[in-house]
Design an enzyme around this catalytic site. Structure first.
Site, short mmCIF file in Angstrom:
data_model
loop_
_atom_site.label_atom_id
_atom_site.label_comp_id
_atom_site.label_asym_id
_atom_site.label_seq_id
_atom_site.Cartn_x
_atom_site.Cartn_y
_atom_site.Cartn_z
N SER A 1 58.53 -1.61 -77.04
CA SER A 1 58.48 -0.15 -76.95
C SER A 1 58.03 0.51 -78.25
CB SER A 1 59.84 0.40 -76.53
OG SER A 1 60.87 -0.10 -77.36
N ASP B 1 69.51 7.16 -80.96
CA ASP B 1 68.42 6.18 -81.01
C ASP B 1 67.88 6.17 -82.43
OD1 ASP B 1 66.14 4.67 -80.88
OD2 ASP B 1 65.22 5.76 -79.21
N HIS C 1 63.59 3.81 -82.35
CA HIS C 1 62.28 4.39 -82.08
C HIS C 1 62.04 5.57 -83.02
CE1 HIS C 1 63.41 2.37 -78.22
NE2 HIS C 1 62.17 1.91 -78.37
#
Length: 404
Positions: free
Chosen positions: A138, A381, A384
């Site tokens: 990702s 998060d 990312h």
């Protein structure tokens, strides 16, 4: 007298003919380019016109050693310029409530050279009739979406189409016949069902993946985070290598084996002068405030005993970061990529990314419910990156390394 004139004229024409036939060939600049009749689109088909050598080509230039400087002309784009459905909600921090924006106002400046500002039109002209493919997890998708936004904002009149599929998604720029694709392969190596178990095959690249990757003119690979996942997050039930099955093994050993399969694939299938290959080093996470708290007490909001990047609004000061959870993974990746350095360029973004503790989505990663937002340690998060944000710098450096 007439005979003498005739003789001198004949001698002059004879000498002129010999001089012409023995003359050196024209310098390369004036030679007619050699045509490449291969069916596969590559850089040999479309040599760059009027190449310009900028400082990034100098031997003293290290694109990845530098510092973050404030630049009021940043960011390079706004989320709304990307087009609907391009940025994943998990990366779209401003849309999902991030209150600060100063983290967008920093530019990476190498010590010994200047990075050319991204120019979408130039990029498309150079990449005409080519395919650029990101391959990995990702974080690769994060960078893929960033490049789409950078292109869309700096070449706004283009006609585009996007196809979202799994494992291959493609953004097409119709005016230039350019494809910018993302192929999801978190481990790069194959995962298959064997005897009813999901098996990570450390010695094998899948046929489907290989066929897809071979269509690209530019490849940018990444892997890392998934190799350290445990429990239900790890994505497999057993590993296979050398014909033997393992419930688990030292993850760095497994990573090295997987990268060895990948490098063997590169050596077998990549024609280095024609296909450009890059490998992105490990993208760091920021779940441990102890790594940065001592130097940031005046510039950030820290939760006592917290375990997330929540509240970080400025870069880590200085030009180096004290530690990284992925330092051992980075060493394995760097070592394996250097083994195929004649075919692959390493994009060493780890340190410059480690300094950007402020650039993660944190609790602004999509439409989280209020209870999760009230508990950053549980829901942040810190793996990312926001878009716009840090992956735009990765792509600026990719652009410089590819075209200059």
């Amino acid at each position: 007298m007439a005979a003498a004139v005739y003789y001198l004229t004949f001698l002059f024409l004879f000498l002129l003919q010999n001089a012409t036939s023995e003359a050196s060939p024209l310098p390369p600049l004036f030679r007619r380019p050699i045509r490449n009749h291969s069916n596969h689109s590559n850089f040999a088909k479309h040599p760059r016109r009027n190449p310009v050598v900028l400082p990034v080509n100098h031997s003293s230039c290290d694109l990845f050693a530098g510092e973050w400087v404030r630049d009021e002309t940043y960011p390079l784009y706004r989320a709304k310029q990307c087009g609907g459905g391009i940025i994943d909600p998990g990366f779209d921090c401003q849309t999902y409530g991030r209150p600060d924006s100063d983290y967008l106002k920093f530019r990476w400046k190498p010590f010994n050279c200047n990075v050319p500002r991204f120019n979408g039109v130039k990029f498309l002209q150079e990449m005409r009739d080519k395919t650029i493919m990101f391959v990995g997890d990702s974080l690769g998708r994060n960078q893929w979406e960033s490049l789409i936004c950078m292109i869309s904002s700096s070449a706004p009149l283009i006609h585009t189409r996007i196809i979202h599929e799994d494992p291959l998604s493609t953004f097409k720029i119709l005016d230039y016949n350019v494809k910018v694709s993302f192929y999801r392969a978190p481990y790069l190596v194959n995962i298959d069902k064997i005897r009813g178990k999901t098996t990570l095959k450390l010695d094998e690249i899948s046929v489907d993946a290989s066929n897809a990757w071979c269509t690209a003119d530019v490849l940018l690979f990444n892997t890392g985070h998934w190799w350290s996942h445990t429990g239900s997050l790890r994505g497999w039930e057993q590993m296979e290598t050398g014909g033997r099955y393992y419930g688990d093994m030292d993850r760095l050993v497994a990573l090295r084996k997987g990268l060895r399969a990948w490098s063997n694939w590169v050596l077998r299938y990549i024609n280095a002068p024609l296909t450009k290959v890059f490998f992105l080093s490990v993208s760091p996470t920021h779940y441990n405030p102890n790594e940065w708290a001592s130097s940031r007490s005046k510039t950030s909001t820290l939760t006592q005993g917290g375990k997330s990047c929540y509240g970080q609004t400025t870069p880590f000061s200085g030009t180096s970061y004290p530690t990284s959870s992925y330092v051992n993974q980075k060493k394995v990746i760097d070592d394996e990529v250097k083994e195929v350095k004649s075919h692959v360029s390493l994009m060493d973004i780890t340190m410059l990314s480690a300094l950007r503790v402020d650039c993660h989505p944190s609790i602004y990663s999509g439409d989280l419910n209020p209870s999760l937002k009230r508990n950053p340690d549980r829901s942040s998060d810190c793996s990312h990156w926001c878009l716009p944000g840090l992956p735009d710098t990765w792509n600026q450096l990719f652009y410089a390394a590819l075209l200059y």
